[in-house]
Design an enzyme around this catalytic site. Structure first.
Site, PDB file in Angstrom:
ATOM      1  N   ILE A  12      -3.081  89.741 118.621  1.00 22.27           N
ATOM      2  CA  ILE A  12      -2.250  89.395 119.783  1.00 22.27           C
ATOM      3  C   ILE A  12      -2.565  87.963 120.240  1.00 22.27           C
ATOM      4  CG2 ILE A  12      -1.489  90.124 122.083  1.00 22.27           C
ATOM      5  CD1 ILE A  12      -2.500  92.957 121.335  1.00 22.27           C
ATOM      6  N   ASN A  32     -15.115  84.138 117.246  1.00 22.64           N
ATOM      7  CA  ASN A  32     -16.288  84.223 116.360  1.00 22.64           C
ATOM      8  C   ASN A  32     -15.896  84.648 114.941  1.00 22.64           C
ATOM      9  OD1 ASN A  32     -15.806  86.942 116.573  1.00 22.64           O
ATOM     10  ND2 ASN A  32     -17.670  87.427 117.720  1.00 22.64           N
ATOM     11  N   TYR A 141     -13.562 102.593 124.311  1.00 21.46           N
ATOM     12  CA  TYR A 141     -12.820 101.326 124.316  1.00 21.46           C
ATOM     13  C   TYR A 141     -12.139 101.120 125.675  1.00 21.46           C
ATOM     14  CZ  TYR A 141      -8.687  98.418 123.520  1.00 21.46           C
ATOM     15  OH  TYR A 141      -7.689  97.489 123.641  1.00 21.46           O
ATOM     16  N   LYS A 145     -12.777  98.276 128.733  1.00 26.79           N
ATOM     17  CA  LYS A 145     -11.706  97.391 129.222  1.00 26.79           C
ATOM     18  C   LYS A 145     -11.525  97.556 130.734  1.00 26.79           C
ATOM     19  CE  LYS A 145     -10.075  95.088 125.650  1.00 26.79           C
ATOM     20  NZ  LYS A 145      -9.312  93.862 125.468  1.00 26.79           N
ATOM     21  N   ASN A 170       1.339  99.973 122.938  1.00 32.72           N
ATOM     22  CA  ASN A 170       0.997  99.790 121.519  1.00 32.72           C
ATOM     23  C   ASN A 170       1.623  98.538 120.918  1.00 32.72           C
ATOM     24  OD1 ASN A 170       0.306 102.613 122.162  1.00 32.72           O
ATOM     25  ND2 ASN A 170      -0.312 102.592 120.024  1.00 32.72           N
ATOM     26  N   HIS A 189      -4.405 100.915 112.742  1.00 33.69           N
ATOM     27  CA  HIS A 189      -3.209 101.134 113.552  1.00 33.69           C
ATOM     28  C   HIS A 189      -2.058 101.745 112.760  1.00 33.69           C
ATOM     29  CE1 HIS A 189      -5.472  98.222 116.038  1.00 33.69           C
ATOM     30  NE2 HIS A 189      -5.135  99.109 116.942  1.00 33.69           N
ATOM     31  N   ARG A 221       3.653 107.362 121.848  1.00 31.31           N
ATOM     32  CA  ARG A 221       3.198 106.037 122.279  1.00 31.31           C
ATOM     33  C   ARG A 221       4.403 105.141 122.578  1.00 31.31           C
ATOM     34  NH1 ARG A 221      -0.642 108.543 122.541  1.00 31.31           N
ATOM     35  NH2 ARG A 221      -2.753 108.220 121.759  1.00 31.31           N
ATOM     36  N   ASP A 285      -7.897 110.423 121.583  1.00 29.57           N
ATOM     37  CA  ASP A 285      -6.464 110.107 121.696  1.00 29.57           C
ATOM     38  C   ASP A 285      -5.775 110.910 122.804  1.00 29.57           C
ATOM     39  OD1 ASP A 285      -5.872 108.152 119.843  1.00 29.57           O
ATOM     40  OD2 ASP A 285      -5.409 109.558 118.229  1.00 29.57           O
TER      41      ASP A 285
HETATM   42  N1  UDP Z   1      -2.196 107.633 114.157  1.00 26.49           N
HETATM   43  C1  UDP Z   1      -1.951 108.547 113.128  1.00 26.49           C
HETATM   44  N2  UDP Z   1      -2.342 108.196 111.865  1.00 26.49           N
HETATM   45  C2  UDP Z   1      -2.948 107.025 111.566  1.00 26.49           C
HETATM   46  C3  UDP Z   1      -3.191 106.095 112.624  1.00 26.49           C
HETATM   47  C4  UDP Z   1      -2.794 106.436 113.908  1.00 26.49           C
HETATM   48  O1  UDP Z   1      -1.412 109.634 113.332  1.00 26.49           O
HETATM   49  O2  UDP Z   1      -3.285 106.787 110.391  1.00 26.49           O
HETATM   50  C5  UDP Z   1      -1.753 107.979 115.503  1.00 26.49           C
HETATM   51  C6  UDP Z   1      -2.867 107.933 116.549  1.00 26.49           C
HETATM   52  O3  UDP Z   1      -3.512 109.185 116.625  1.00 26.49           O
HETATM   53  C7  UDP Z   1      -2.074 107.588 117.818  1.00 26.49           C
HETATM   54  C8  UDP Z   1      -0.896 106.754 117.301  1.00 26.49           C
HETATM   55  O4  UDP Z   1      -0.814 107.010 115.904  1.00 26.49           O
HETATM   56  O5  UDP Z   1      -1.564 108.763 118.392  1.00 26.49           O
HETATM   57  C9  UDP Z   1      -1.088 105.272 117.524  1.00 26.49           C
HETATM   58  O6  UDP Z   1      -2.374 104.926 117.064  1.00 26.49           O
HETATM   59  P1  UDP Z   1      -2.875 103.441 116.953  1.00 26.49           P
HETATM   60  O7  UDP Z   1      -4.256 103.468 116.387  1.00 26.49           O
HETATM   61  O8  UDP Z   1      -1.847 102.638 116.225  1.00 26.49           O
HETATM   62  O9  UDP Z   1      -2.870 102.915 118.449  1.00 26.49           O
HETATM   63  P2  UDP Z   1      -3.613 103.483 119.780  1.00 26.49           P
HETATM   64  O10 UDP Z   1      -2.638 104.432 120.414  1.00 26.49           O
HETATM   65  O11 UDP Z   1      -4.890 104.107 119.379  1.00 26.49           O
HETATM   66  O12 UDP Z   1      -3.802 102.253 120.595  1.00 26.49           O
END
Ligand code: UDP
Length: 329
Positions: A12, A32, A141, A145, A170, A189, A221, A285
């Site tokens: 980002i 870094n 995380y 934040k 997201n 992601h 999301r 999650d």
């Molecule tokens: N997710 C998934 N499979 C993957 C990676 C992510 O089902 O291989 C799901 C994850 O559980 C979440 C959504 O996709 O519900 C988005 O995940 P991501 O890591 O992209 O972003 P986050 O919501 O953690 O910021």
């Protein structure tokens, strides 16, 4: 006078630097390069390879450059890793921000735009989520934040410092020039992992849980284009420059998509069948995160340009198919 972008070699951050330079700003990037890429830094930005936990390096930068405002992206940002390595998150995210704020106060730099997250809310009481809703992170995380936001709040009460915290939902998509895009190592992601399947790098996509209380059982999301996030940083900086008070803003499209729906959109965009497999839930999650971004629209004048998920996934696909291995390290 320049804008200092910490973490400007990351996903980002690098897009925000492109947007700042487009808006005619003089930009200094500090990173870094632990998770960022030198190649992602705009050629017109002055680059410093420093770690924000190192006070003397940060002080030296503020002494060398004339900085009028800071945008702070320099943090670890993976939910899963934060659950297995919480102290890495406390160290990098909280210690780094402590040093940064100490140095800003010492050098009279009084404006900071901060990269926060929807993970500060935890499991929402209602959707869409508003900035005034309760914040009870379900992962480390999000907890770090939120603590970083609070560190800025209390520093601002004691010293001359104003902040804007931008709580992203997201982030996804890539710069329209094709020069920069999403690249994490390892990638965690959803959208880049899905696109690894049509790119021939992965046989199938794992769906983390299909027993959530959502319409198809998979997590919901709010996917927001990285260039829309980048635009919000420029607006937040302008807001602070014209004397705006410290505040927190959500940044999302206000529309939720399930993991299965995202996979379907990617199938349509790429023309690939993209096999998927149901796997156990991922720790930390929340079931659904969808933003109300009315405040950012009203107060900052934010106008997202890429509301449509198909357009967002197509922009990500454009990047990933031309950069299947991301940036060279
Ligand atoms: N997710 C998934 N499979 C993957 C990676 C992510 O089902 O291989 C799901 C994850 O559980 C979440 C959504 O996709 O519900 C988005 O995940 P991501 O890591 O992209 O972003 P986050 O919501 O953690 O910021």
């Amino acid at each position: 006078m320049a804008i200092l972008v910490l973490g400007g070699a990351g996903y980002i951050g690098s897009h925000a630097v492109y947007e700042l330079i487009e808006a005619g700003r003089d930009v200094v990037v500090a990173d870094n390069l632990l998770t960022g890429f030198r190649e992602a830094v705009h050629p017109k930005a002055r680059f410093y390879n420093i770690d924000i936990r190192n006070r003397s390096e940060v002080d030296a930068l503020f002494e060398k450059e004339q900085i009028e405002g800071v945008i702070h992206f320099a943090a670890c940002s993976q939910v899963g890793e934060s659950m297995t390595h919480p102290l890495k998150y406390y160290d990098n995210n909280l210690s780094g921000t402590t040093v940064l704020l100490q140095s800003m106060v010492a050098h009279g730099v009084d404006k900071i735009v901060f990269s926060s997250t929807a993970a500060t809310y935890g499991e929402p009481e209602q959707v869409p989520i508003r900035e005034s809703d309760k914040t009870e992170p379900t992962n480390c995380y999000g907890e770090t934040k939120l603590a970083m936001e609070k560190m800025m709040k209390w520093t601002g009460r004691a010293h001359e410092l104003r902040y804007v915290a931008l709580r992203y939902f997201n982030a996804c998509g890539a710069h329209s020039s094709g020069a920069i895009g999403e690249a994490h190592d390892p990638e965690t992601h959803l959208i880049p992992l899905i696109l690894q399947v049509p790119n021939g790098q992965r046989a199938k996509i794992s769906i983390f849980g299909d027993d959530y209380p959502t319409k198809d059982g998979t997590c919901v999301r709010d996917y927001i284009h990285v260039m829309d996030l980048a635009q919000a940083h420029v607006l937040a900086l302008d807001y602070l420059m014209r004397g705006g008070e410290s505040d927190v803003f959500n940044l999302g499209n206000g529309v939720g998509f399930t993991v299965k729906e995202v996979i379907d959109v990617a199938r349509k965009v790429t023309g690939h069948e993209i096999p998927a497999e149901i796997c156990p839930r991922r720790a930390g999650d929340p079931a659904q995160l969808v933003a109300s971004s009315e405040k950012a629209k009203t107060v900052l004048g934010w106008k997202p340009q890429y509301a449509d998920l198909e357009t967002i996934v197509a922009s990500a696909w454009n990047w990933h198919k031309s950069h299947p291995h991301g940036f060279e390290k």
